[in-house]
Design an enzyme around this catalytic site. Structure first.
Site, PDB file in Angstrom:
ATOM      1  N   TYR A   1      16.266 -17.361  -5.119  1.00  0.00           N
ATOM      2  CA  TYR A   1      16.578 -18.357  -6.140  1.00  0.00           C
ATOM      3  C   TYR A   1      17.694 -19.298  -5.679  1.00  0.00           C
ATOM      4  CZ  TYR A   1      13.513 -16.249  -9.593  1.00  0.00           C
ATOM      5  OH  TYR A   1      12.405 -15.810 -10.276  1.00  0.00           O
TER       6      TYR A   1
ATOM      7  N   PHE B   1      -5.466 -18.801 -13.277  1.00  0.00           N
ATOM      8  CA  PHE B   1      -5.603 -18.487 -11.860  1.00  0.00           C
ATOM      9  C   PHE B   1      -4.829 -19.541 -11.066  1.00  0.00           C
ATOM     10  CE2 PHE B   1     -10.066 -16.646 -12.813  1.00  0.00           C
ATOM     11  CZ  PHE B   1      -9.497 -15.453 -13.208  1.00  0.00           C
ATOM     12  N   GLY B   2      -3.949 -19.108 -10.156  1.00  0.00           N
ATOM     13  CA  GLY B   2      -3.179 -20.056  -9.366  1.00  0.00           C
ATOM     14  C   GLY B   2      -1.987 -20.579 -10.148  1.00  0.00           C
TER      15      GLY B   2
ATOM     16  N   TYR C   1      -6.005 -12.374  -7.712  1.00  0.00           N
ATOM     17  CA  TYR C   1      -7.347 -12.165  -8.248  1.00  0.00           C
ATOM     18  C   TYR C   1      -7.294 -11.083  -9.323  1.00  0.00           C
ATOM     19  CZ  TYR C   1      -8.971 -14.829  -4.221  1.00  0.00           C
ATOM     20  OH  TYR C   1      -9.166 -15.823  -3.292  1.00  0.00           O
ATOM     21  N   SER C   2      -7.949 -11.342 -10.440  1.00  0.00           N
ATOM     22  CA  SER C   2      -8.003 -10.365 -11.517  1.00  0.00           C
ATOM     23  C   SER C   2      -8.817  -9.149 -11.088  1.00  0.00           C
ATOM     24  CB  SER C   2      -8.647 -10.974 -12.766  1.00  0.00           C
ATOM     25  OG  SER C   2      -7.841 -11.975 -13.329  1.00  0.00           O
TER      26      SER C   2
ATOM     27  N   GLU D   1      11.979  -9.688 -13.530  1.00  0.00           N
ATOM     28  CA  GLU D   1      11.345  -9.261 -12.286  1.00  0.00           C
ATOM     29  C   GLU D   1      11.889  -7.919 -11.800  1.00  0.00           C
ATOM     30  OE1 GLU D   1      11.971 -12.797  -9.979  1.00  0.00           O
ATOM     31  OE2 GLU D   1      10.649 -13.936 -11.309  1.00  0.00           O
TER      32      GLU D   1
ATOM     33  N   THR E   1     -13.772 -12.516 -15.025  1.00  0.00           N
ATOM     34  CA  THR E   1     -13.359 -11.273 -14.358  1.00  0.00           C
ATOM     35  C   THR E   1     -12.443 -10.400 -15.217  1.00  0.00           C
ATOM     36  OG1 THR E   1     -11.714 -12.564 -13.116  1.00  0.00           O
ATOM     37  CG2 THR E   1     -13.774 -12.049 -12.005  1.00  0.00           C
TER      38      THR E   1
ATOM     39  N   GLY F   1     -17.014 -19.501 -16.220  1.00  0.00           N
ATOM     40  CA  GLY F   1     -17.103 -19.308 -14.776  1.00  0.00           C
ATOM     41  C   GLY F   1     -16.508 -17.987 -14.329  1.00  0.00           C
TER      42      GLY F   1
END
Length: 394
Positions: free
Chosen positions: A99, A386-387, A207-208, A141, A273, A269
């Site tokens: 950071y 996603f992303g 990715y899920s 975190e 998932t 789409g």
């Protein structure tokens, strides 16, 4: 949360900073940082997201949103936004020391772009905003890292199966490649995948988990080929059964509580998932919960996890499916697919339902607006991105 000294300065300068953050400040920040610290592109920051500017937009949106929240809601923090960012950070192994690197180059970029407008008073106020956000993320975190079954950011997993899953998508099945204790996931969570590309650079993508989310002996995810990306083309073309790659522990704050009231899973789409994982878990638990699955695809052949989802739906006594296809030609009659894009105006939504969204950003924004118009409170609508999270930047 903001000091009495900083608040009026942020109120006065936020419009100017916001106007320059997306197109000027954050691109300059990333250019400076990668010039000084090129190693950050090896296994941490996505080269593809830098080239298409999505990472810059996500950072700009997050900082501006955080500052605006401090002005509008002075006694709170945007907990949902911070949680979503923290889960992505921990899946990549972001640590507290980094950071300071971001702070150094971000504020140098602000000074470069805004020049003499950045007085000592302005710099101090925005420094306060940055560290309020950074300190909140660091705290979350650290808590997420402490919950894992191991203290490793990356562990090796061996590919044991690679299966076609609809047109342009592949399901990858992995087993542990060493004896590191594995963390059980939850339906809706994701893992980060780190691969070494053909040019030797390591790159990551989330990715899920699409199946067996709670397992500690397998990791299963399904990816659609992204021609503009780097990780999915590498996975599709170059990773073979027997190969070992690195996966993170499972993360993600949009998880399905498998007990409770009705739920609506609305996806488009490859966004199906996490929905597929949630449905499988509900079926394994013999849930009698009311579940409405709404899914949109271009064609039936593009539906990546059709068989898995339909099998789970058949095992759930109170589950229903409504499917939209842009092109219904050749679609199975039993699917009763509606032609066009998802539209909630002609769907009977369960009372007191929670809505989970996953798919392209325009799809999620449109469906969220329709759901609110239909009476679902905004607090009962959850989404996964996603992303880089561009919701805040739009």
């Amino acid at each position: 949360m903001l000091s009495d000294t900083a608040r009026p300065v942020i109120e006065a300068t936020l419009p100017v900073v916001a106007a320059h953050m997306d197109e000027q400040i954050t691109p300059r920040f990333y250019a400076r940082m990668f010039e000084a610290r090129p190693e950050l592109l090896d296994g941490l920051f996505s080269r593809a997201n830098q080239s298409n500017a999505t990472q810059q937009k996500a950072l700009a949106g997050a900082i501006v949103h955080f500052a605006q929240h401090l002005i509008d809601h002075p006694n709170t923090l945007p907990e949902q936004v911070l949680s979503r960012i923290a889960h992505k950070h921990t899946s990549l192994g972001i640590v507290e020391e980094q950071y300071q690197i971001v702070y150094e180059h971000l504020f140098a970029a602000i000074v470069e772009i805004l020049g003499e407008a950045v007085t000592a008073e302005v710099a101090a106020a925005w420094t306060e905003v940055y560290w309020l956000m950074a300190d909140a993320l660091i705290k979350i975190e650290k808590g997420l890292y402490a919950q894992q079954a191991n203290d490793q950011i990356w562990t090796p997993w061996r590919l044991v199966a690679k299966e076609a899953a609809g047109r342009g998508s592949i399901t990858f099945r992995f087993e542990p490649a060493d004896d590191t204790p594995a963390t059980a996931g939850r339906p809706g969570q994701f893992v980060s995948v780190r691969v070494t590309l053909q040019d030797g650079l390591r790159q990551c993508r989330q990715y899920s988990l699409s199946e067996d989310a709670t397992s500690t002996t397998s990791r299963v995810f399904t990816t659609k080929l992204d021609e503009g990306g780097e990780v999915s083309p590498h996975l599709h073309a170059h990773i073979a059964v027997g190969d070992v790659i690195e996966l993170s522990n499972p993360y993600g704050d949009i998880t399905l509580d498998t007990t409770g009231g009705p739920i609506v899973l609305a996806t488009a789409g490859i966004g199906c998932t996490p929905s597929a994982s949630a449905l499988q878990t509900l079926a394994q638990e013999a849930s009698d919960r009311q579940v409405l699955v709404l899914h949109a695809e271009r064609t039936e052949q593009d539906w990546a996890l059709k068989e898995q989802m339909r099998e789970s739906l058949a095992a759930l006594p109170n589950a229903d499916l409504t499917l939209w296809l842009e092109d219904t030609a050749g679609a199975a009659a039993e699917l009763a697919a509606r032609e066009g894009f998802m539209d909630l105006r002609h769907v009977e939504l369960p009372a007191n339902a929670k809505l989970y969204l996953c798919g392209p950003l325009p799809f999620m924004k449109a469906v969220r607006s329709q759901a609110i118009a239909a009476g679902i409170p905004a607090t009962d609508i959850h989404y996964e991105v996603f992303g880089p999270d561009l919701w805040l930047a739009a």
